[in-house]
Design a protein around this motif. Structure first.
Motif, PDB file in Angstrom:
ATOM      1  N   THR A   1       3.011  14.149  -9.390  1.00 47.01           N
ATOM      2  CA  THR A   1       4.074  15.139  -9.580  1.00 47.01           C
ATOM      3  C   THR A   1       4.441  15.243 -11.054  1.00 47.01           C
ATOM      4  OG1 THR A   1       4.953  14.708  -7.374  1.00 47.01           O
ATOM      5  CG2 THR A   1       6.427  15.808  -8.919  1.00 47.01           C
ATOM      6  N   ARG A   2       4.565  14.117 -11.730  1.00 46.56           N
ATOM      7  CA  ARG A   2       4.868  14.124 -13.166  1.00 46.56           C
ATOM      8  C   ARG A   2       3.770  14.854 -13.944  1.00 46.56           C
ATOM      9  NH1 ARG A   2       8.643  10.690 -15.303  1.00 46.56           N
ATOM     10  NH2 ARG A   2       7.444  10.346 -17.194  1.00 46.56           N
ATOM     11  N   GLU A   3       2.523  14.580 -13.593  1.00 45.04           N
ATOM     12  CA  GLU A   3       1.401  15.232 -14.280  1.00 45.04           C
ATOM     13  C   GLU A   3       1.400  16.732 -14.023  1.00 45.04           C
ATOM     14  OE1 GLU A   3      -1.974  13.066 -12.849  1.00 45.04           O
ATOM     15  OE2 GLU A   3      -1.526  11.309 -14.081  1.00 45.04           O
ATOM     16  N   ALA A   4       1.718  17.141 -12.783  1.00 46.11           N
ATOM     17  CA  ALA A   4       1.767  18.570 -12.451  1.00 46.11           C
ATOM     18  C   ALA A   4       2.882  19.266 -13.225  1.00 46.11           C
ATOM     19  CB  ALA A   4       1.971  18.754 -10.942  1.00 46.11           C
ATOM     20  N   LEU A   5       4.031  18.615 -13.328  1.00 46.97           N
ATOM     21  CA  LEU A   5       5.143  19.183 -14.095  1.00 46.97           C
ATOM     22  C   LEU A   5       4.783  19.295 -15.577  1.00 46.97           C
ATOM     23  CD1 LEU A   5       8.085  17.331 -12.342  1.00 46.97           C
ATOM     24  CD2 LEU A   5       7.827  19.826 -12.496  1.00 46.97           C
ATOM     25  N   ALA A   6       4.168  18.264 -16.125  1.00 45.76           N
ATOM     26  CA  ALA A   6       3.773  18.292 -17.541  1.00 45.76           C
ATOM     27  C   ALA A   6       2.744  19.388 -17.799  1.00 45.76           C
ATOM     28  CB  ALA A   6       3.231  16.932 -17.961  1.00 45.76           C
ATOM     29  N   ALA A   7       1.758  19.509 -16.903  1.00 46.24           N
ATOM     30  CA  ALA A   7       0.725  20.542 -17.068  1.00 46.24           C
ATOM     31  C   ALA A   7       1.335  21.937 -16.963  1.00 46.24           C
ATOM     32  CB  ALA A   7      -0.369  20.355 -16.017  1.00 46.24           C
ATOM     33  N   ALA A   8       2.229  22.135 -16.015  1.00 45.05           N
ATOM     34  CA  ALA A   8       2.896  23.435 -15.865  1.00 45.05           C
ATOM     35  C   ALA A   8       3.715  23.754 -17.108  1.00 45.05           C
ATOM     36  CB  ALA A   8       3.782  23.421 -14.622  1.00 45.05           C
ATOM     37  N   ALA A   9       4.410  22.740 -17.631  1.00 51.89           N
ATOM     38  CA  ALA A   9       5.226  22.948 -18.829  1.00 51.89           C
ATOM     39  C   ALA A   9       4.360  23.369 -20.018  1.00 51.89           C
ATOM     40  CB  ALA A   9       6.000  21.676 -19.162  1.00 51.89           C
ATOM     41  N   VAL A  10       3.235  22.696 -20.215  1.00 43.52           N
ATOM     42  CA  VAL A  10       2.340  23.051 -21.325  1.00 43.52           C
ATOM     43  C   VAL A  10       1.901  24.511 -21.202  1.00 43.52           C
ATOM     44  CG1 VAL A  10       0.053  22.656 -22.319  1.00 43.52           C
ATOM     45  CG2 VAL A  10       1.524  20.711 -21.813  1.00 43.52           C
ATOM     46  N   ARG A  11       1.468  24.897 -19.997  1.00 41.03           N
ATOM     47  CA  ARG A  11       1.009  26.285 -19.794  1.00 41.03           C
ATOM     48  C   ARG A  11       2.123  27.289 -20.112  1.00 41.03           C
ATOM     49  NH1 ARG A  11      -1.025  24.042 -15.093  1.00 41.03           N
ATOM     50  NH2 ARG A  11       0.571  25.077 -13.820  1.00 41.03           N
TER      51      ARG A  11
ATOM     52  N   VAL B   1       7.330  22.534  -7.067  1.00 34.73           N
ATOM     53  CA  VAL B   1       8.352  21.569  -6.647  1.00 34.73           C
ATOM     54  C   VAL B   1       9.723  22.194  -6.898  1.00 34.73           C
ATOM     55  CG1 VAL B   1       6.897  19.553  -7.151  1.00 34.73           C
ATOM     56  CG2 VAL B   1       8.480  20.397  -8.900  1.00 34.73           C
ATOM     57  N   SER B   2      10.753  21.548  -6.418  1.00 36.12           N
ATOM     58  CA  SER B   2      12.113  22.055  -6.622  1.00 36.12           C
ATOM     59  C   SER B   2      12.623  21.647  -8.006  1.00 36.12           C
ATOM     60  CB  SER B   2      13.048  21.503  -5.544  1.00 36.12           C
ATOM     61  OG  SER B   2      13.203  20.106  -5.729  1.00 36.12           O
ATOM     62  N   THR B   3      13.668  22.353  -8.449  1.00 36.24           N
ATOM     63  CA  THR B   3      14.316  21.986  -9.713  1.00 36.24           C
ATOM     64  C   THR B   3      14.886  20.570  -9.610  1.00 36.24           C
ATOM     65  OG1 THR B   3      14.847  24.306 -10.123  1.00 36.24           O
ATOM     66  CG2 THR B   3      16.092  22.681 -11.382  1.00 36.24           C
ATOM     67  N   ARG B   4      15.403  20.238  -8.434  1.00 43.49           N
ATOM     68  CA  ARG B   4      15.929  18.885  -8.206  1.00 43.49           C
ATOM     69  C   ARG B   4      14.833  17.842  -8.437  1.00 43.49           C
ATOM     70  NH1 ARG B   4      16.050  15.289  -4.097  1.00 43.49           N
ATOM     71  NH2 ARG B   4      17.870  13.951  -3.948  1.00 43.49           N
ATOM     72  N   THR B   5      13.620  18.135  -7.951  1.00 48.84           N
ATOM     73  CA  THR B   5      12.495  17.207  -8.144  1.00 48.84           C
ATOM     74  C   THR B   5      12.183  17.055  -9.625  1.00 48.84           C
ATOM     75  OG1 THR B   5      11.573  17.726  -5.986  1.00 48.84           O
ATOM     76  CG2 THR B   5      10.064  16.775  -7.599  1.00 48.84           C
ATOM     77  N   PHE B   6      12.248  18.151 -10.380  1.00 53.27           N
ATOM     78  CA  PHE B   6      12.034  18.054 -11.829  1.00 53.27           C
ATOM     79  C   PHE B   6      12.973  17.018 -12.424  1.00 53.27           C
ATOM     80  CE2 PHE B   6      13.027  18.856 -16.208  1.00 53.27           C
ATOM     81  CZ  PHE B   6      11.814  19.183 -16.789  1.00 53.27           C
TER      82      PHE B   6
ATOM     83  N   GLU C   1       0.834  -1.204   0.000  1.00 50.61           N
ATOM     84  CA  GLU C   1       0.000   0.000   0.000  1.00 50.61           C
ATOM     85  C   GLU C   1       0.868   1.253   0.000  1.00 50.61           C
ATOM     86  OE1 GLU C   1      -3.179   2.118   2.955  1.00 50.61           O
ATOM     87  OE2 GLU C   1      -3.130  -0.071   2.916  1.00 50.61           O
ATOM     88  N   GLU C   2       1.958   1.216   0.776  1.00 52.92           N
ATOM     89  CA  GLU C   2       2.895   2.343   0.825  1.00 52.92           C
ATOM     90  C   GLU C   2       3.548   2.556  -0.534  1.00 52.92           C
ATOM     91  OE1 GLU C   2       4.979   5.561   1.980  1.00 52.92           O
ATOM     92  OE2 GLU C   2       3.373   4.581   3.085  1.00 52.92           O
ATOM     93  N   LEU C   3       3.899   1.457  -1.186  1.00 54.59           N
ATOM     94  CA  LEU C   3       4.490   1.530  -2.520  1.00 54.59           C
ATOM     95  C   LEU C   3       3.497   2.141  -3.503  1.00 54.59           C
ATOM     96  CD1 LEU C   3       7.332  -0.002  -2.687  1.00 54.59           C
ATOM     97  CD2 LEU C   3       6.256  -1.217  -4.560  1.00 54.59           C
ATOM     98  N   GLY C   4       2.231   1.715  -3.402  1.00 62.05           N
ATOM     99  CA  GLY C   4       1.193   2.253  -4.273  1.00 62.05           C
ATOM    100  C   GLY C   4       0.985   3.738  -4.052  1.00 62.05           C
ATOM    101  N   ARG C   5       1.029   4.162  -2.794  1.00 65.51           N
ATOM    102  CA  ARG C   5       0.855   5.579  -2.477  1.00 65.51           C
ATOM    103  C   ARG C   5       2.007   6.404  -3.044  1.00 65.51           C
ATOM    104  NH1 ARG C   5       0.332   6.013   3.464  1.00 65.51           N
ATOM    105  NH2 ARG C   5      -1.059   4.411   2.885  1.00 65.51           N
ATOM    106  N   ARG C   6       3.221   5.873  -2.884  1.00 67.07           N
ATOM    107  CA  ARG C   6       4.391   6.578  -3.418  1.00 67.07           C
ATOM    108  C   ARG C   6       4.319   6.694  -4.940  1.00 67.07           C
ATOM    109  NH1 ARG C   6       8.436   4.119   0.374  1.00 67.07           N
ATOM    110  NH2 ARG C   6       8.385   2.415  -1.078  1.00 67.07           N
ATOM    111  N   GLU C   7       3.888   5.611  -5.580  1.00 65.23           N
ATOM    112  CA  GLU C   7       3.781   5.607  -7.041  1.00 65.23           C
ATOM    113  C   GLU C   7       2.727   6.615  -7.503  1.00 65.23           C
ATOM    114  OE1 GLU C   7       5.256   4.975 -10.464  1.00 65.23           O
ATOM    115  OE2 GLU C   7       6.104   3.948  -8.732  1.00 65.23           O
TER     116      GLU C   7
END
Length: 199
Positions: free
Chosen positions: A15-25, A46-51, A3-9
């Protein structure tokens, strides 16, 4: 533990979706070349490191869902039905991949943005070509493994190349002429059918 693995995934995917959406905008508002990774990260909170934990380079944010689609195709091929011919399982895999594009890149505007940048940005063009070739190789290997008695490496590569090339070319053409998402999806489906069944 699972369950923890699923939550992390799920968190990683959000986060990936948020970065992609921000990039499109940002790409649409100020241009691809003018947008920095730091600006995308800040817009996604998020941080640049997270990107860079999610994407190796700015070009890769445009390909955020490509591996998901390849994995869908690989899973479909691996789960082929008894007696299903190689072209038919590939057609089914491509249909599943198109359905994913329909749910993700077409409504978000990512597909249209990518299509425009392919002609104007050499970096995006090079990265997309590299990723497409890698995807073709993965799918061809899976098809070859699923049909070892029927297909050799050349046959599997030719079949995947014909279908994926047709789908990619049709989708890109439809996007460039400004078609609605439904029309792009239908163009990709027609192309797959034409490549598999030659009709």
């Amino acid at each position: 533990m699972g369950e923890e693995l699923g939550r992390r995934e799920r968190k990683k995917q959000r986060t990936r979706e948020a970065l992609a959406a921000a990039a499109v905008r940002l790409f649409e508002r100020q241009g691809y070349d003018e947008t920095t990774v730091a600006e995308i990260a800040e817009a996604a909170d998020v941080s640049t490191r997270t990107f860079f934990l999610h994407f190796p380079a700015k070009e890769d944010v445009l390909l955020a869902n490509v591996q998901v689609r390849v994995d869908i195709g690989l899973h479909t091929i691996a789960g082929r039905r008894p007696g299903e011919a190689a072209p038919d399982v590939l057609a089914r895999a491509v249909e599943e991949m198109i359905a994913n594009t329909w749910r993700t890149d077409l409504p978000s505007g990512m597909a249209g943005l990518r299509a425009g940048l392919v002609t104007s940005s050499p970096a995006v063009q090079a990265r997309l070509l590299q990723r497409v070739l890698a995807a073709h190789a993965e799918l061809a290997q899976a098809l070859r493994q699923a049909y070892p008695e029927e297909l050799d490496e050349v046959d599997a590569s030719a079949l995947v190349g014909a279908v994926m090339g047709a789908v990619g070319a049709a989708g890109l053409t439809s996007l460039r002429r400004g078609d609605a998402p439904e029309q792009v999806r239908d163009a990709m489906r027609r192309a797959a059918d034409l490549a598999v069944h030659r009709r």
